[in-house]
Design a protein around this motif. Sequence first.
Motif, PDB file in Angstrom:
ATOM      1  N   VAL A 160       1.052  14.259  11.002  1.00 60.88           N
ATOM      2  CA  VAL A 160       0.802  13.891   9.604  1.00 60.88           C
ATOM      3  C   VAL A 160       0.606  12.380   9.545  1.00 60.88           C
ATOM      4  O   VAL A 160       1.507  11.612   9.882  1.00 60.88           O
ATOM      5  CB  VAL A 160       1.971  14.308   8.689  1.00 60.88           C
ATOM      6  N   VAL A 174       5.733  12.449   7.563  1.00 62.34           N
ATOM      7  CA  VAL A 174       4.784  11.558   8.242  1.00 62.34           C
ATOM      8  C   VAL A 174       5.248  11.280   9.679  1.00 62.34           C
ATOM      9  O   VAL A 174       6.405  10.960   9.924  1.00 62.34           O
ATOM     10  CB  VAL A 174       4.634  10.234   7.467  1.00 62.34           C
ATOM     11  N   ASN A 216       6.399  13.935   2.995  1.00 65.96           N
ATOM     12  CA  ASN A 216       5.211  14.394   3.724  1.00 65.96           C
ATOM     13  C   ASN A 216       5.480  14.745   5.182  1.00 65.96           C
ATOM     14  O   ASN A 216       4.621  15.331   5.830  1.00 65.96           O
ATOM     15  CB  ASN A 216       4.118  13.320   3.664  1.00 65.96           C
ATOM     16  N   THR A 221       0.728  15.849  -1.683  1.00 67.26           N
ATOM     17  CA  THR A 221       1.457  15.636  -0.433  1.00 67.26           C
ATOM     18  C   THR A 221       0.851  16.498   0.672  1.00 67.26           C
ATOM     19  O   THR A 221      -0.056  17.308   0.441  1.00 67.26           O
ATOM     20  CB  THR A 221       2.942  15.998  -0.611  1.00 67.26           C
ATOM     21  N   SER A 222       1.375  16.352   1.892  1.00 67.80           N
ATOM     22  CA  SER A 222       0.856  17.133   3.016  1.00 67.80           C
ATOM     23  C   SER A 222       1.041  18.627   2.806  1.00 67.80           C
ATOM     24  O   SER A 222       0.296  19.440   3.363  1.00 67.80           O
ATOM     25  CB  SER A 222       1.529  16.689   4.324  1.00 67.80           C
ATOM     26  N   ASP A 253       1.961  13.266  -7.074  1.00 67.18           N
ATOM     27  CA  ASP A 253       2.169  14.691  -6.862  1.00 67.18           C
ATOM     28  C   ASP A 253       2.836  15.311  -8.088  1.00 67.18           C
ATOM     29  O   ASP A 253       3.794  14.760  -8.640  1.00 67.18           O
ATOM     30  CB  ASP A 253       3.050  14.902  -5.627  1.00 67.18           C
ATOM     31  N   GLY A 267       0.231   9.002   7.600  1.00 67.02           N
ATOM     32  CA  GLY A 267       0.522   8.348   6.334  1.00 67.02           C
ATOM     33  C   GLY A 267      -0.323   7.092   6.200  1.00 67.02           C
ATOM     34  O   GLY A 267      -0.177   6.150   6.990  1.00 67.02           O
ATOM     35  N   THR A 281       1.124  10.110  -2.908  1.00 65.03           N
ATOM     36  CA  THR A 281       2.338  10.915  -3.026  1.00 65.03           C
ATOM     37  C   THR A 281       2.991  10.797  -4.400  1.00 65.03           C
ATOM     38  O   THR A 281       3.452  11.791  -4.967  1.00 65.03           O
ATOM     39  CB  THR A 281       3.345  10.506  -1.937  1.00 65.03           C
ATOM     40  N   GLU A 338      -7.929  16.021   4.701  1.00 65.22           N
ATOM     41  CA  GLU A 338      -7.714  14.752   4.007  1.00 65.22           C
ATOM     42  C   GLU A 338      -7.223  15.026   2.593  1.00 65.22           C
ATOM     43  O   GLU A 338      -7.893  15.708   1.815  1.00 65.22           O
ATOM     44  CB  GLU A 338      -9.005  13.937   3.957  1.00 65.22           C
ATOM     45  N   GLY A 339      -6.065  14.502   2.267  1.00 71.02           N
ATOM     46  CA  GLY A 339      -5.528  14.658   0.923  1.00 71.02           C
ATOM     47  C   GLY A 339      -6.165  13.678  -0.045  1.00 71.02           C
ATOM     48  O   GLY A 339      -6.770  12.679   0.350  1.00 71.02           O
ATOM     49  N   VAL A 379       0.773  22.903  10.959  1.00 71.05           N
ATOM     50  CA  VAL A 379       0.581  21.473  10.729  1.00 71.05           C
ATOM     51  C   VAL A 379       1.248  20.702  11.860  1.00 71.05           C
ATOM     52  O   VAL A 379       2.441  20.867  12.118  1.00 71.05           O
ATOM     53  CB  VAL A 379       1.169  21.036   9.368  1.00 71.05           C
ATOM     54  N   VAL A 423      -1.888  20.941   1.885  1.00 72.42           N
ATOM     55  CA  VAL A 423      -2.750  21.574   2.890  1.00 72.42           C
ATOM     56  C   VAL A 423      -2.443  23.064   2.967  1.00 72.42           C
ATOM     57  O   VAL A 423      -3.341  23.888   3.118  1.00 72.42           O
ATOM     58  CB  VAL A 423      -2.548  20.912   4.269  1.00 72.42           C
TER      59      VAL A 423
END
Length: 219
Positions: A58, A120, A118, A40-41, A25, A60, A22, A17-18, A55, A44
């Motif tokens: 994703v 997404v 990301n 952002t993703s 960032d 969003g 975005t 979990e971020g 990954v 991770v």
Amino acid sequence: EYFIHQAVLENKKVLAEGAQGTMLDIDFGSYPFVTSSNTTSAGVCNGLGVAPGDVGRVFGIFKAYCTRVGSGPFPTELMDATGEELRRKGQEFGATTGRPRRCGWLDLPALKYAIMINGVTELKMMKVDVLSGFREIKIATHYKVNGQLTDQVPFDCIDATIEPVYKTLPGWEENLEQIYSFDELPQNLKDYIFFIEKEVGVPINLVSVGPDRKQTLMR
């Protein structure tokens, strides 16, 4: 990192979990109004030591309208009674400080930018119930940046003059508290969701119409 790597090798599910959004960032947000890390993703990978290839999906997560805390560009911000109503209905006040959040209509250029950055694969739409009762609902589909029409977030969004270009959709009056399936949603709300999906090219497969777990509707 060894623990997570081993879990991946064993085909286990790993959910990361971020924090924050975005546009905060440090590399891809609205600098200098950003935080000190990657939100952002990709965070991770450099935060947990996960390889990019590991990954998969994703998610969003976004609100049915826009909010921002503190300073920084906010093209769709509403400085009127509608903005106050969004803030009141959405209880948009800082959890720790109680500071009022800035509120406005949904910003598709920013949403599409977040989806792109990301990667997404699916969207989760939160706080849809806050929009109930508005006769009309607006969505920013483009910007006018220094007089030029675009659907992209400008690289320098601090000094640029950004004017949102809106699409107006009919709202809905229905109370959503007792709705527990997507099919029961008002047609105007479904049209709002379908319009966003078509514009961004990513499915919205979860819609939240209230704080209770039963009010989280899966499609």
